[in-house]
Design an enzyme around this catalytic site. Structure first.
Site, PDB file in Angstrom:
ATOM      1  CE  LYS A  42      -2.928  -3.191   0.527  1.00 35.76           C
ATOM      2  NZ  LYS A  42      -3.163  -3.929  -0.691  1.00 35.76           N
TER       3      LYS A  42
ATOM      4  NE  ARG B 284      -9.766  -9.924  -5.183  1.00 30.94           N
ATOM      5  CZ  ARG B 284      -9.440  -9.094  -4.195  1.00 30.94           C
ATOM      6  NH1 ARG B 284      -8.164  -8.843  -3.938  1.00 30.94           N
ATOM      7  NH2 ARG B 284     -10.363  -8.509  -3.458  1.00 30.94           N
TER       8      ARG B 284
END
Ligand code: MV4
Length: 515
Positions: A117, A293
């Site tokens: 992140k 994804r």
């Protein structure tokens, strides 16, 4: 035919979903399965199946070596990873590539960048995408953390760089709390992700979680496919998603869509991906993270856009250019999805594994089910207990909600508990109906409904369920006394609301009416 054969490195509903896309494209499929999943639907539906190990995921669905070996053995040209398991593992994508197998997903470099992140925030800041105010480097200790927090203003959140799922996440109200927050977030992160890097963000009060679906091909085209409102979560798990969001207007939607496309371009993205944003009460939006994804909740985007995301993933991976551009995408109507887990809403949502003795599925206009479950199947304890995703579409939000309520009424699940009764509550809640909810909604519903307990509020036991159990016992006795087919008495024409009378009437209707 874009690939001669595809191996699906997953199980459950998402493996079934990918097999269906392959079927439509005329591509033969290979399933992989653990010993626990011998009788699973994805194994039955695939053209071939390879046993890859014992029930434990780490020795089966998480084993890069076994899955790549299975692909080589069956001469699969590409691997679809689904979600979870190895889907966001850059090492897996690289191992596929090295084995000469196409990974149906983004480049390993994009997965790597978004996997941290901190590096994702730094890259997005450079790309001009708004990020939540805070650090773009790991913090060293609680002293530095306090200095930064004073600068951006308390309260702040301490987050794990490798985070997700609420692990390594701490809210810090003042300086006194910082030392222990940094310490516990670090150890949680180390435990969960083997990486103790942490960073700081300004705390946004009751934000909305709104994400944008993007598709990018290998020829430089990037498009966005509208948003999904995912603010209804329980313990950082999404339980219900809808599109469009009731919170944003077309001008914010456009800006978020364009920001998501910038995110995709900035990380060299190819394939389907999702950019998550937090949106505050002033409707300012901030990049939170990118999921590299296919997501669980992709069906609602498919409902409103008419685009089959899995088929697009496959053709993008085969090197084809997107066959539509941004101007061709016009989301229509509204869609909602709820995740039906094998869990007991009456008992702290504890897992409820066991045999699905009866399974009656809803159908009819605007209803879609994605599921790996079938009647007689044993719901395993080892994996994510997602039984089915039920999604509905309507020309309006109201119609979609009405269909979801109706479809949930049609669902018949016996043998295990599911969250269905809880969804019926949510779908009648005034804040849900008005669209006026944020990430605090589920806790609010549970507080309103609950008998308070020490650990967490619990959904109260339902008198309906006990009634149903008694009814089932009575029906069993009745059936035994009358042989295998129970005979129902004719009823009067009155609409009494009695389910027994309705059941009898239906049978008579089916037997005697010859329309
Ligand atoms: C936040 C936040 C408020 N401010 N970050 C929770 C898990 C992870 N996905 C991000 N989360 C949050 N990050 C800042 N700076 C509030 C949450 C949050 C949340 C976010 C989305 C959906 C549900 C949530 C429930 C609690 C907290």
């Amino acid at each position: 035919m874009v690939f001669k054969k595809i191996l699906i490195a997953n199980r459950g509903e998402i493996a079934v979903r990918v097999i269906r896309a392959c079927r439509e494209m005329g591509i033969p499929t290979v399933a992989v399965y653990s010993e626990r999943d011998r009788a699973s639907l994805h194994v039955r539906m695939a053209d071939e199946a390879v046993l890859i190990g014992p029930p434990s995921a780490s020795e089966s669905y998480l084993s890069i070596d076994k899955i790549v070996a299975a692909a080589k053995k069956t001469e699969a040209e590409a691997i679809h990873p689904g979600y979870g398991f190895l889907s966001e593992n850059a090492d897996f994508a690289e191992a596929c590539e090295q084995g000469g197998i196409v990974f149906i997903g983004p480049p390993a470099s994009a997965m790597q960048l978004m996997g941290s992140k901190i590096s994702a925030r730094a890259a997005m800041k450079s790309a001009g995408v708004p990020i939540v105010p805070g650090t773009i480097q790991p913090i060293l200790d609680d002293h530095e953390a306090c200095a930064i927090a004073r600068e951006i203003g308390f309260p702040v959140m301490v987050k794990a760089a490798a985070g997700g799922g609420g692990k390594g996440l701490r809210l810090v109200i003042n300086e006194a709390e910082m030392e222990s927050a940094v310490r516990t977030a670090r150890s949680e992160a180390l435990n969960a992700f083997h990486n103790d890097a942490i960073y700081i963000e300004k705390f946004l009060d009751q934000p909305r979680h709104i994400e944008i679906q993007i598709l990018a091909d290998a020829h430089g085209h990037v498009v966005y496919l509208g948003e999904r409102e995912c603010s209804i979560q329980r313990r950082h798990q999404k339980v219900m998603e809808e599109t469009p969001s009731t919170f944003i207007n077309d001008s914010i939607r456009l800006r978020m869509g364009e920001a998501a496309v910038s995110v995709g371009r900035a990380c060299g993205y190819v394939n389907a991906g999702t950019v998550e944003f937090l949106v505050d009460s002033r409707k300012d939006f901030y990049f939170l993270e990118m999921n590299t994804r296919l997501q669980v909740e992709h069906p609602i985007t498919e409902w409103v856009t008419g685009i089959d995301l899995v088929k697009e993933q496959i053709s993008i991976a085969a090197g084809e250019a997107l066959h539509f551009s941004q101007e061709d995408i016009h989301p229509r109507g509204a869609a909602i999805e709820c995740r039906i887990y094998a869990e007991d809403p009456y008992n702290h949502f504890y897992p409820s594994p066991g045999r699905l003795t009866v399974l009656g599925r809803p159908a009819g206009p605007g209803v879609r089910i994605d599921s790996g479950a079938y009647e007689g199947w044993d719901v395993p304890l080892e994996y994510d207990p997602l039984l089915a995703k039920l999604s509905t579409w309507g020309t309006t939000r109201e119609e979609a909600i009405g269909r979801l309520r109706r479809a949930l009424l049609e669902y018949e699940v016996l043998g295990i508990q599911t969250g269905i009764p809880f969804y019926q509550k949510i779908l009648r809640h005034p804040d849900f109906l008005s669209g006026n909810y944020d990430t605090g909604f589920i806790d609010k519903v549970l507080r309103e409904e609950s008998i308070e307990t020490d650990a967490s509020p619990a959904f109260p036991p339902g008198p309906l369920d006990e009634g149903r159990l008694v009814a089932l016992m009575a029906a069993s006795v009745h059936a035994m006394r009358n042989g295998s087919s129970p005979k129902f008495e004719p009823t009067t024409g009155e609409a009494t609301g009695s389910r027994w009378k309705w059941a009898g009437r239906k049978k008579i209707h089916e037997g005697k009416d010859s329309r």
